[in-house]
Design a protein around this motif. Structure first.
Motif, PDB file in Angstrom:
ATOM      1  N   SER A   1       0.882  -1.165   0.000  1.00 33.85           N
ATOM      2  CA  SER A   1       0.000   0.000   0.000  1.00 33.85           C
ATOM      3  C   SER A   1       0.927   1.224   0.000  1.00 33.85           C
ATOM      4  O   SER A   1       2.115   1.118   0.349  1.00 33.85           O
ATOM      5  CB  SER A   1      -0.868   0.006   1.262  1.00 33.85           C
ATOM      6  OG  SER A   1      -0.039   0.152   2.398  1.00 33.85           O
TER       7      SER A   1
ATOM      8  N   GLU B   1       0.836   3.608   2.092  1.00 34.68           N
ATOM      9  CA  GLU B   1       1.251   3.854   3.481  1.00 34.68           C
ATOM     10  C   GLU B   1       2.378   2.916   3.910  1.00 34.68           C
ATOM     11  O   GLU B   1       3.278   3.298   4.636  1.00 34.68           O
ATOM     12  CB  GLU B   1       0.058   3.682   4.429  1.00 34.68           C
ATOM     13  CG  GLU B   1      -0.866   4.871   4.391  1.00 34.68           C
ATOM     14  CD  GLU B   1      -2.296   4.464   4.253  1.00 34.68           C
ATOM     15  OE1 GLU B   1      -2.565   3.475   3.514  1.00 34.68           O
ATOM     16  OE2 GLU B   1      -3.145   5.112   4.881  1.00 34.68           O
ATOM     17  N   ARG B   2       2.320   1.658   3.449  1.00 32.05           N
ATOM     18  CA  ARG B   2       3.376   0.711   3.819  1.00 32.05           C
ATOM     19  C   ARG B   2       4.727   1.177   3.244  1.00 32.05           C
ATOM     20  O   ARG B   2       5.756   1.113   3.904  1.00 32.05           O
ATOM     21  CB  ARG B   2       3.041  -0.696   3.297  1.00 32.05           C
ATOM     22  CG  ARG B   2       4.091  -1.701   3.694  1.00 32.05           C
ATOM     23  CD  ARG B   2       3.803  -3.100   3.168  1.00 32.05           C
ATOM     24  NE  ARG B   2       4.920  -3.979   3.500  1.00 32.05           N
ATOM     25  CZ  ARG B   2       5.112  -5.164   2.977  1.00 32.05           C
ATOM     26  NH1 ARG B   2       4.246  -5.657   2.101  1.00 32.05           N
ATOM     27  NH2 ARG B   2       6.164  -5.889   3.323  1.00 32.05           N
TER      28      ARG B   2
ATOM     29  N   LYS C   1       5.556   4.244   2.566  1.00 30.68           N
ATOM     30  CA  LYS C   1       5.974   5.423   3.342  1.00 30.68           C
ATOM     31  C   LYS C   1       6.570   5.004   4.694  1.00 30.68           C
ATOM     32  O   LYS C   1       7.524   5.606   5.176  1.00 30.68           O
ATOM     33  CB  LYS C   1       4.763   6.340   3.604  1.00 30.68           C
ATOM     34  CG  LYS C   1       4.257   7.013   2.356  1.00 30.68           C
ATOM     35  CD  LYS C   1       5.202   8.104   1.968  1.00 30.68           C
ATOM     36  CE  LYS C   1       4.517   9.257   1.332  1.00 30.68           C
ATOM     37  NZ  LYS C   1       5.493  10.246   0.858  1.00 30.68           N
TER      38      LYS C   1
ATOM     39  N   GLN D   1       0.544   6.076  12.686  1.00 39.73           N
ATOM     40  CA  GLN D   1       0.765   7.187  11.754  1.00 39.73           C
ATOM     41  C   GLN D   1       0.706   6.724  10.295  1.00 39.73           C
ATOM     42  O   GLN D   1       0.361   7.481   9.400  1.00 39.73           O
ATOM     43  CB  GLN D   1       2.164   7.725  12.046  1.00 39.73           C
ATOM     44  CG  GLN D   1       2.444   9.124  11.621  1.00 39.73           C
ATOM     45  CD  GLN D   1       3.925   9.443  11.884  1.00 39.73           C
ATOM     46  OE1 GLN D   1       4.478   9.056  12.907  1.00 39.73           O
ATOM     47  NE2 GLN D   1       4.550  10.126  10.961  1.00 39.73           N
ATOM     48  N   PHE D   2       1.056   5.440  10.079  1.00 45.08           N
ATOM     49  CA  PHE D   2       1.070   4.911   8.712  1.00 45.08           C
ATOM     50  C   PHE D   2      -0.040   3.874   8.493  1.00 45.08           C
ATOM     51  O   PHE D   2       0.059   3.029   7.622  1.00 45.08           O
ATOM     52  CB  PHE D   2       2.447   4.296   8.395  1.00 45.08           C
ATOM     53  CG  PHE D   2       3.536   5.337   8.364  1.00 45.08           C
ATOM     54  CD1 PHE D   2       3.755   6.094   7.222  1.00 45.08           C
ATOM     55  CD2 PHE D   2       4.304   5.593   9.489  1.00 45.08           C
ATOM     56  CE1 PHE D   2       4.738   7.075   7.201  1.00 45.08           C
ATOM     57  CE2 PHE D   2       5.293   6.562   9.469  1.00 45.08           C
ATOM     58  CZ  PHE D   2       5.515   7.309   8.318  1.00 45.08           C
ATOM     59  N   ASN D   3      -1.081   3.965   9.336  1.00 46.15           N
ATOM     60  CA  ASN D   3      -2.236   3.077   9.196  1.00 46.15           C
ATOM     61  C   ASN D   3      -1.801   1.616   9.089  1.00 46.15           C
ATOM     62  O   ASN D   3      -2.176   0.896   8.150  1.00 46.15           O
ATOM     63  CB  ASN D   3      -3.056   3.502   7.958  1.00 46.15           C
ATOM     64  CG  ASN D   3      -4.339   2.718   7.839  1.00 46.15           C
ATOM     65  OD1 ASN D   3      -4.881   2.234   8.844  1.00 46.15           O
ATOM     66  ND2 ASN D   3      -4.821   2.535   6.606  1.00 46.15           N
TER      67      ASN D   3
ATOM     68  N   ASP E   1       2.908  -5.244   7.426  1.00 43.05           N
ATOM     69  CA  ASP E   1       3.528  -4.038   6.862  1.00 43.05           C
ATOM     70  C   ASP E   1       5.007  -3.890   7.229  1.00 43.05           C
ATOM     71  O   ASP E   1       5.738  -3.172   6.550  1.00 43.05           O
ATOM     72  CB  ASP E   1       2.764  -2.779   7.298  1.00 43.05           C
ATOM     73  CG  ASP E   1       1.517  -2.544   6.446  1.00 43.05           C
ATOM     74  OD1 ASP E   1       1.296  -3.333   5.499  1.00 43.05           O
ATOM     75  OD2 ASP E   1       0.787  -1.580   6.722  1.00 43.05           O
TER      76      ASP E   1
END
Ligand code: 5GP
Ligand code: MN
Length: 345
Positions: A212, A214-215, A217, A247-249, A254
């Motif tokens: 994802s 977010e992952r 990031k 913070q990164f959901n 992940d």
């Protein structure tokens, strides 16, 4: 593999009417899931009807595309069902772990069961108490052992779906053929799996190229903000708090693979990843060559694993964990080696 043991397992499996369960370790990885689903589908092809795969807890979505995945029972979500199926089992396969305590919430029901147990695993120091043991620590993965077993029982019944699951197990446990794969058998088996029609390129993509945003990031954050080196000890670590993850959901899986980046730094031969959990800190350890993090994890972190990939837990806050780790590495280095190579950056 010893022929008498192979014949024994073939004999046990000739009765396909028995209730059969396949269980994996906690936080199951690609090898645990791939080996279990490969074995499960083979037994189905052999006419087994009452067969279940049970995992103690959930696993990352990048493993959920494998054939047969929809039937996996996750004990964390449905403990009653998992317990009752184990209670009724006549045969239990224990996959990719060396001790029943590695199965977390399934440990009690498993110890209570009077089913015949077959261990298939490649972790060092297997515990006693299994009826039949296929434990080979120099083999890349449990999936490789499962393949050899299935080939002995009935090679013609290994189909493309089974091969896909087993290839996934071998690929993930060798970090895409970058460690634990110096034995030509691993590649010979993969060649046989490819001949069965699997698509290694697409399997690789499904496992490794489905981050994802977010992952991705989070990985960047780990490397730019969280990577730390212990000077003089050739050791690097990354430490993540619950706040960092939120913070990164954060989603299950992940942080998979993050620790390997710390080990990719020149002259680093021990790498660690600390993840803050509710009541403890989870630790992932990786090492190079003769540095045995299995021994280290057993001694200092109530854990275990393989010589170059192990894990454990520490019951304390994250700052205490890091202090304890730094002192443990110091003790380990001094005990093991007369000279510590200085880190050149
Ligand atoms: P990971 O760091 O990927 O979670 O785990 C690496 C290896 O260490 C795997 O083989 C895994 O089974 C083992 N491992 C991880 N955590 C523990 C633990 O708490 N106890 C034991 N005995 N092994 C662990
Ligand atoms: Mn494994």
């Amino acid at each position: 593999m010893e022929t008498d043991k192979l014949n024994k397992v073939a004999g046990i499996l000739s009765d396909n009417t028995q209730n059969t369960v396949i269980v994996t370790h906690e936080n199951p990885d690609g090898d645990a899931i791939g080996s279990s689903l490969g074995l499960c589908q083979f037994l189905r092809v052999c006419g087994y009807q009452n067969i279940s795969v049970i995992c103690p807890d959930d696993y990352p979505s990048f493993l959920k595309w494998m054939p047969g995945n929809d039937k996996v029972i996750i004990a964390f979500n449905n403990f009653k069902k998992a317990k009752s199926i184990i209670g009724e089992a006549g045969l239990i396969f224990c996959i990719d772990f060396n001790d029943v305590e590695r199965t977390g919430r399934l440990e009690k029901p498993l110890r209570k069961s009077d089913a015949k147990t077959i261990l298939i695993d490649h972790h060092p120091q297997p515990a006693d108490g299994f009826d039949l043991v296929f434990s080979y620590i120099n083999v890349s993965s449990t999936a490789e052992i499962v393949y050899k077993l299935l080939k002995f029982i009935d090679q013609a019944r290994i189909d493309k779906n089974i091969a896909t699951c087993l290839f996934t197990g071998i690929m993930t446990d060798t970090g895409s053929f970058s460690y634990g794969c110096n034995n030509p058998d691993t590649f010979a088996i993969c060649a046989e799996l490819v001949k069965l029609g699997i698509n290694p390129e697409s399997i690789h993509r499904l496992v490794y190229d489905t981050y994802s945003f977010e992952r991705m990031k989070l990985l960047g954050y780990c490397l730019s903000e969280k990577l730390t080196i212990i000077p003089g000890f050739n050791t690097a670590y990354i430490c993540l708090t619950q706040k960092d993850l939120e913070q990164f959901n954060y989603q299950e899986g992940d942080t998979e693979g993050v620790v390997n980046y710390a080990l990719s730094i020149r002259n680093i031969d021990i790498a660690a990843l600390f993840i803050e959990k509710e009541d403890h800190v989870k630790i992932s350890l990786r090492s190079i060559g003769s540095i045995d993090v299995n021994e280290f994890a057993r001694k200092f972190f109530n854990g275990g694993g393989h010589a170059n990939a192990a894990g454990g837990k520490y019951y304390g806050d994250i700052d205490k964990t890091i202090k304890y780790f730094e002192s443990a590495v110091g003790k380990y280095r001094k005990g093991k080696f007369k000279t510590v190579q200085t880190l050149k950056q």
